[in-house]
Design a protein around this motif. Structure first.
Motif, PDB file in Angstrom:
ATOM      1  N   ALA A 258      17.032   5.514 -24.543  1.00 33.37           N
ATOM      2  CA  ALA A 258      15.676   5.703 -24.034  1.00 33.37           C
ATOM      3  C   ALA A 258      15.060   4.366 -23.654  1.00 33.37           C
ATOM      4  CB  ALA A 258      14.822   6.401 -25.085  1.00 33.37           C
ATOM      5  N   GLY A 259      14.265   4.391 -22.595  1.00 33.68           N
ATOM      6  CA  GLY A 259      13.600   3.203 -22.090  1.00 33.68           C
ATOM      7  C   GLY A 259      13.981   2.937 -20.652  1.00 33.68           C
ATOM      8  N   MET A 260      13.409   1.876 -20.088  1.00 38.45           N
ATOM      9  CA  MET A 260      13.727   1.461 -18.713  1.00 38.45           C
ATOM     10  C   MET A 260      13.489   2.608 -17.727  1.00 38.45           C
ATOM     11  SD  MET A 260      17.103  -0.864 -19.443  1.00 38.45           S
ATOM     12  CE  MET A 260      17.082  -1.723 -17.866  1.00 38.45           C
ATOM     13  N   SER A 261      12.369   3.332 -17.903  1.00 38.28           N
ATOM     14  CA  SER A 261      11.945   4.427 -17.020  1.00 38.28           C
ATOM     15  C   SER A 261      12.861   5.638 -17.084  1.00 38.28           C
ATOM     16  CB  SER A 261      11.817   3.941 -15.571  1.00 38.28           C
ATOM     17  OG  SER A 261      10.805   2.968 -15.443  1.00 38.28           O
ATOM     18  N   SER A 262      13.531   5.844 -18.203  1.00 42.33           N
ATOM     19  CA  SER A 262      14.425   6.996 -18.320  1.00 42.33           C
ATOM     20  C   SER A 262      13.663   8.313 -18.241  1.00 42.33           C
ATOM     21  CB  SER A 262      15.201   6.922 -19.639  1.00 42.33           C
ATOM     22  OG  SER A 262      14.314   6.873 -20.761  1.00 42.33           O
ATOM     23  N   GLY A 263      12.466   8.367 -18.815  1.00 43.93           N
ATOM     24  CA  GLY A 263      11.722   9.619 -18.831  1.00 43.93           C
ATOM     25  C   GLY A 263      11.146  10.021 -17.502  1.00 43.93           C
TER      26      GLY A 263
ATOM     27  N   THR B  48       9.603   4.705 -28.511  1.00 41.62           N
ATOM     28  CA  THR B  48      10.473   5.084 -27.404  1.00 41.62           C
ATOM     29  C   THR B  48      11.654   5.914 -27.892  1.00 41.62           C
ATOM     30  OG1 THR B  48       9.879   3.053 -26.234  1.00 41.62           O
ATOM     31  CG2 THR B  48      11.866   4.196 -25.500  1.00 41.62           C
ATOM     32  N   GLY B  49      11.818   7.066 -27.252  1.00 46.70           N
ATOM     33  CA  GLY B  49      12.907   7.957 -27.601  1.00 46.70           C
ATOM     34  C   GLY B  49      12.575   8.953 -28.688  1.00 46.70           C
ATOM     35  N   ALA B  50      11.328   8.947 -29.179  1.00 40.43           N
ATOM     36  CA  ALA B  50      10.928   9.876 -30.241  1.00 40.43           C
ATOM     37  C   ALA B  50       9.461  10.263 -30.055  1.00 40.43           C
ATOM     38  CB  ALA B  50      11.154   9.260 -31.620  1.00 40.43           C
ATOM     39  N   THR B  51       9.155  10.864 -28.921  1.00 35.71           N
ATOM     40  CA  THR B  51       7.761  11.150 -28.575  1.00 35.71           C
ATOM     41  C   THR B  51       7.408  12.635 -28.643  1.00 35.71           C
ATOM     42  OG1 THR B  51       8.204  11.403 -26.197  1.00 35.71           O
ATOM     43  CG2 THR B  51       7.775   9.162 -27.002  1.00 35.71           C
ATOM     44  N   ARG B  52       8.265  13.431 -29.217  1.00 33.65           N
ATOM     45  CA  ARG B  52       8.045  14.885 -29.158  1.00 33.65           C
ATOM     46  C   ARG B  52       6.664  15.290 -29.675  1.00 33.65           C
ATOM     47  NH1 ARG B  52      11.967  19.794 -31.402  1.00 33.65           N
ATOM     48  NH2 ARG B  52      10.438  21.464 -31.078  1.00 33.65           N
TER      49      ARG B  52
ATOM     50  N   VAL C  47      -0.980  15.956 -13.959  1.00 36.80           N
ATOM     51  CA  VAL C  47      -0.943  14.908 -14.982  1.00 36.80           C
ATOM     52  C   VAL C  47       0.489  14.845 -15.489  1.00 36.80           C
ATOM     53  CG1 VAL C  47      -1.734  14.133 -17.239  1.00 36.80           C
ATOM     54  CG2 VAL C  47      -3.356  15.186 -15.652  1.00 36.80           C
ATOM     55  N   GLY C  48       1.092  13.676 -15.409  1.00 34.69           N
ATOM     56  CA  GLY C  48       2.456  13.473 -15.881  1.00 34.69           C
ATOM     57  C   GLY C  48       2.507  12.404 -16.944  1.00 34.69           C
ATOM     58  N   LEU C  49       3.156  12.701 -18.065  1.00 34.62           N
ATOM     59  CA  LEU C  49       3.336  11.749 -19.164  1.00 34.62           C
ATOM     60  C   LEU C  49       4.811  11.750 -19.529  1.00 34.62           C
ATOM     61  CD1 LEU C  49       0.381  13.019 -21.419  1.00 34.62           C
ATOM     62  CD2 LEU C  49       0.278  11.254 -19.644  1.00 34.62           C
ATOM     63  N   ALA C  50       5.395  10.571 -19.638  1.00 40.11           N
ATOM     64  CA  ALA C  50       6.847  10.523 -19.876  1.00 40.11           C
ATOM     65  C   ALA C  50       7.202   9.511 -20.954  1.00 40.11           C
ATOM     66  CB  ALA C  50       7.586  10.190 -18.589  1.00 40.11           C
ATOM     67  N   ASP C  51       8.246   9.843 -21.686  1.00 37.36           N
ATOM     68  CA  ASP C  51       8.863   8.921 -22.628  1.00 37.36           C
ATOM     69  C   ASP C  51       9.691   7.901 -21.831  1.00 37.36           C
ATOM     70  OD1 ASP C  51       9.889   7.708 -24.887  1.00 37.36           O
ATOM     71  OD2 ASP C  51      11.214   9.358 -25.415  1.00 37.36           O
ATOM     72  N   GLY C  52      10.078   6.834 -22.490  1.00 36.90           N
ATOM     73  CA  GLY C  52      10.981   5.859 -21.871  1.00 36.90           C
ATOM     74  C   GLY C  52      10.322   4.898 -20.918  1.00 36.90           C
TER      75      GLY C  52
ATOM     76  N   MET D 174       8.659   2.175 -21.692  1.00 40.28           N
ATOM     77  CA  MET D 174       8.659   0.790 -22.153  1.00 40.28           C
ATOM     78  C   MET D 174       9.936   0.068 -21.704  1.00 40.28           C
ATOM     79  SD  MET D 174       5.855   0.127 -23.576  1.00 40.28           S
ATOM     80  CE  MET D 174       4.546   1.330 -23.300  1.00 40.28           C
ATOM     81  N   PRO D 175       9.826  -1.234 -21.433  1.00 35.14           N
ATOM     82  CA  PRO D 175      10.998  -2.004 -20.983  1.00 35.14           C
ATOM     83  C   PRO D 175      11.908  -2.353 -22.163  1.00 35.14           C
ATOM     84  CG  PRO D 175       9.080  -3.426 -21.063  1.00 35.14           C
ATOM     85  CD  PRO D 175       8.589  -2.045 -21.387  1.00 35.14           C
ATOM     86  N   VAL D 176      12.489  -1.310 -22.729  1.00 32.52           N
ATOM     87  CA  VAL D 176      13.399  -1.444 -23.861  1.00 32.52           C
ATOM     88  C   VAL D 176      14.583  -0.528 -23.614  1.00 32.52           C
ATOM     89  CG1 VAL D 176      11.513  -1.950 -25.468  1.00 32.52           C
ATOM     90  CG2 VAL D 176      12.271   0.413 -25.184  1.00 32.52           C
ATOM     91  N   ASN D 177      15.612  -0.652 -24.440  1.00 37.69           N
ATOM     92  CA  ASN D 177      16.741   0.267 -24.394  1.00 37.69           C
ATOM     93  C   ASN D 177      17.126   0.604 -25.831  1.00 37.69           C
ATOM     94  OD1 ASN D 177      18.959   1.694 -22.943  1.00 37.69           O
ATOM     95  ND2 ASN D 177      20.207   0.326 -24.179  1.00 37.69           N
ATOM     96  N   ILE D 178      16.811   1.835 -26.253  1.00 36.94           N
ATOM     97  CA  ILE D 178      17.076   2.264 -27.613  1.00 36.94           C
ATOM     98  C   ILE D 178      18.365   3.081 -27.604  1.00 36.94           C
ATOM     99  CG2 ILE D 178      16.142   3.375 -29.662  1.00 36.94           C
ATOM    100  CD1 ILE D 178      14.513   0.975 -28.645  1.00 36.94           C
ATOM    101  N   ALA D 179      19.480   2.414 -27.868  1.00 36.59           N
ATOM    102  CA  ALA D 179      20.792   3.055 -27.745  1.00 36.59           C
ATOM    103  C   ALA D 179      20.924   4.252 -28.666  1.00 36.59           C
ATOM    104  CB  ALA D 179      21.897   2.036 -28.034  1.00 36.59           C
ATOM    105  N   ALA D 180      20.349   4.167 -29.863  1.00 33.74           N
ATOM    106  CA  ALA D 180      20.493   5.241 -30.839  1.00 33.74           C
ATOM    107  C   ALA D 180      19.741   6.501 -30.444  1.00 33.74           C
ATOM    108  CB  ALA D 180      20.012   4.767 -32.212  1.00 33.74           C
ATOM    109  N   ARG D 181      18.863   6.394 -29.438  1.00 35.43           N
ATOM    110  CA  ARG D 181      18.099   7.560 -28.985  1.00 35.43           C
ATOM    111  C   ARG D 181      18.382   7.803 -27.503  1.00 35.43           C
ATOM    112  NH1 ARG D 181      12.873   4.960 -31.311  1.00 35.43           N
ATOM    113  NH2 ARG D 181      13.308   4.992 -33.555  1.00 35.43           N
ATOM    114  N   ASP D 182      19.635   8.030 -27.209  1.00 31.76           N
ATOM    115  CA  ASP D 182      20.057   8.356 -25.838  1.00 31.76           C
ATOM    116  C   ASP D 182      19.684   7.276 -24.839  1.00 31.76           C
ATOM    117  OD1 ASP D 182      21.054  10.749 -26.801  1.00 31.76           O
ATOM    118  OD2 ASP D 182      19.243  11.873 -26.307  1.00 31.76           O
TER     119      ASP D 182
END
Length: 444
Positions: free
Chosen positions: A180-185, A43-47, A163-168, A170-178
């Motif tokens: 990311a998580g909780m449907s942010s993407g 999460t937060g690093a899916t490029r 077709v839509g694919l999104a980061d974020g 997972m039900p997590v919150n990765i503070a160090a990566r903006d």
């Protein structure tokens, strides 16, 4: 109880469906799943994974874009336009994995060394292993295989396939990566052109669901005083925070059980589990901590607001304080996501159910109560009617040992995915070959 509303499918659509199903290729699906699983995407690093999928979707004949959110991560949006006058249907899945796939996961995920926890792919016969190989990457590979077969079958689409694919996701919150998580993407994706009339999200369990829960994250702190191992018990001024926490934890566990029963609604049973307990420092075992913190996630049904759940927990804490005046408690709600629902009579729910019944050869049963939270809740809250459709999970009979419990969600038996692919193909042909008026989308 939801009833499946019959709508004629017709001989022509059946021919298109037969042609599409004939082109569903388990070996091709497995190759894509192996390649995607072999690209680490926490999460937060899916490029890298997202760019790989954008390229893949272009090769099958879709107009695909990588949508960066920052230099580490981004989303994917692909489109195959129909002749015009139909609905836009988005096949959606998250692309991030729930674990880091490194030493940060240890020892919290259990013993290391299992193939489903490794951030790299491994195959054994019809099995693919690796972190996220089942969820979310098995879902992505299946959705792309359906889109590929539909295009190869030259089904004359009226509506637009997305077709839509999104980061974020997972039900997590990765503070160090903006954070990311909780449907942010998915929020980012929808704001950048993913305009859909309907969505289909693939997730575990062999049912069609029209709604999913949200979630509330809470911390409950038991307060004491900072201590020292050499202090005798009963010394004035020293209060352990750990022993009172041990008294509170069983009561919190019972509250979570009662909460799920009390708040069950529709097809959602909003379970909750204590996720962890924190106190003190392993570097300073001589000094008992003044605070013991208990944190947990409790799910929220679509007809209950996070504020109402917060109020319910506040009443629990107030009751604990009244019954245990010697225990000092503090608490906070530090995360919340509302649930989301779609009218069960909505076209896409009904079409997915008809597809389910066509493949299974039986009426759709009342689904098992659902506690799992996905981006489907966010799609619905943003006004996109969404059907969740899945496959039997977890896969049984793995020739390789896999981690107990949830593990790395990384063991996929390819034949298990194919019936779900056929169900999704039915819903797409049922929907994308009709006009907006036929689908009830034309405003009067």
């Amino acid at each position: 109880m939801t009833i499946t509303i019959p709508v004629p499918f017709g001989e022509e659509r059946q021919r298109w469906l037969d042609a599409t199903v004939a082109r569903l290729d388990p070996a091709r699906l497995q190759r894509l799943l192996f390649g995607l699983t072999d690209i680490h995407s926490p999460t937060g690093a899916t490029r890298a994974a997202s760019e790989f999928m954008a390229s893949t979707l272009r090769t099958i004949g879709m107009d695909a874009r990588y949508l960066p959110m920052n230099d580490r991560s981004g989303n994917v949006l692909a489109e195959r336009r129909g002749s015009g006058g139909g609905a836009a249907v988005m096949l959606y899945a998250p692309i991030d994995t729930h674990l880091e796939g490194n030493e940060d996961d240890q020892p919290w995920v259990g013993p290391p060394g299992f193939v489903d926890l490794a951030p790299r792919a491994q195959a054994s016969g019809d099995w693919v292993y690796g972190l996220g190989a089942s969820n979310p990457k098995g879902m992505i590979a299946t959705l792309v295989e359906v889109a590929t077969a539909l295009i190869e079958a030259e089904v004359p689409l009226v509506g637009d396939l997305l077709v839509g694919l999104a980061d974020g996701g997972m039900p997590v919150n990765i503070a160090a990566r903006d954070n990311a998580g909780m449907s942010s993407g998915v929020h980012h994706l929808l704001a950048r052109g993913a305009a859909a009339d309907f969505a289909i999200i693939m997730k575990p369990w062999n049912f069609v669901y029209h709604e999913e829960p949200g979630m509330g994250w809470f911390k409950l702190r038991v307060l004491g005083s900072y201590g020292y191992a050499g202090v005798p018990r009963g010394t004035p001024g020293f209060r352990s925070s750990i022993l009172p926490a041990a008294r509170i934890i069983p009561e919190l566990e019972q509250w979570l059980i009662d909460y799920a029963d009390r708040n069950m609604s529709g097809v959602v049973k909003p379970h909750g589990w204590i996720a962890g307990i924190r106190s003190g420092s392993v570097e300073r075992p001589s000094f008992p901590s003044a605070v013991t913190e208990i944190f947990f996630d409790v799910r929220i049904n679509p007809r209950t607001s996070p504020a109402e759940v917060k109020a319910q927990f506040a009443r629990f804490v107030a009751d604990c304080r009244a019954r245990h005046p010697d225990i000092e408690l503090e608490w906070e709600m530090y995360g919340s996501v509302p649930g989301g629902t779609t009218d069960p009579d909505n076209w896409i729910i009904q079409s997915a159910r008809r597809g389910w019944e066509a493949v299974e050869g039986r009426p759709h049963p009342e689904p098992d109560p659902l506690g799992g939270q996905t981006d489907g809740a966010a799609l619905r809250r943003f006004g996109v009617p969404t059907a969740r459709i899945g496959w039997p999970w977890p896969a049984a009979g793995s020739p390789e040992p896999v981690a107990e419990g949830l593990g790395g969600m990384g063991a996929t038996f390819i034949p298990d995915l194919m019936p779900c692919a056929r169900k999704i193909a039915y819903a797409l042909i049922d929907t994308l070959t009709r006009t907006r008026a036929e689908l009830g989308l034309t405003k009067q």
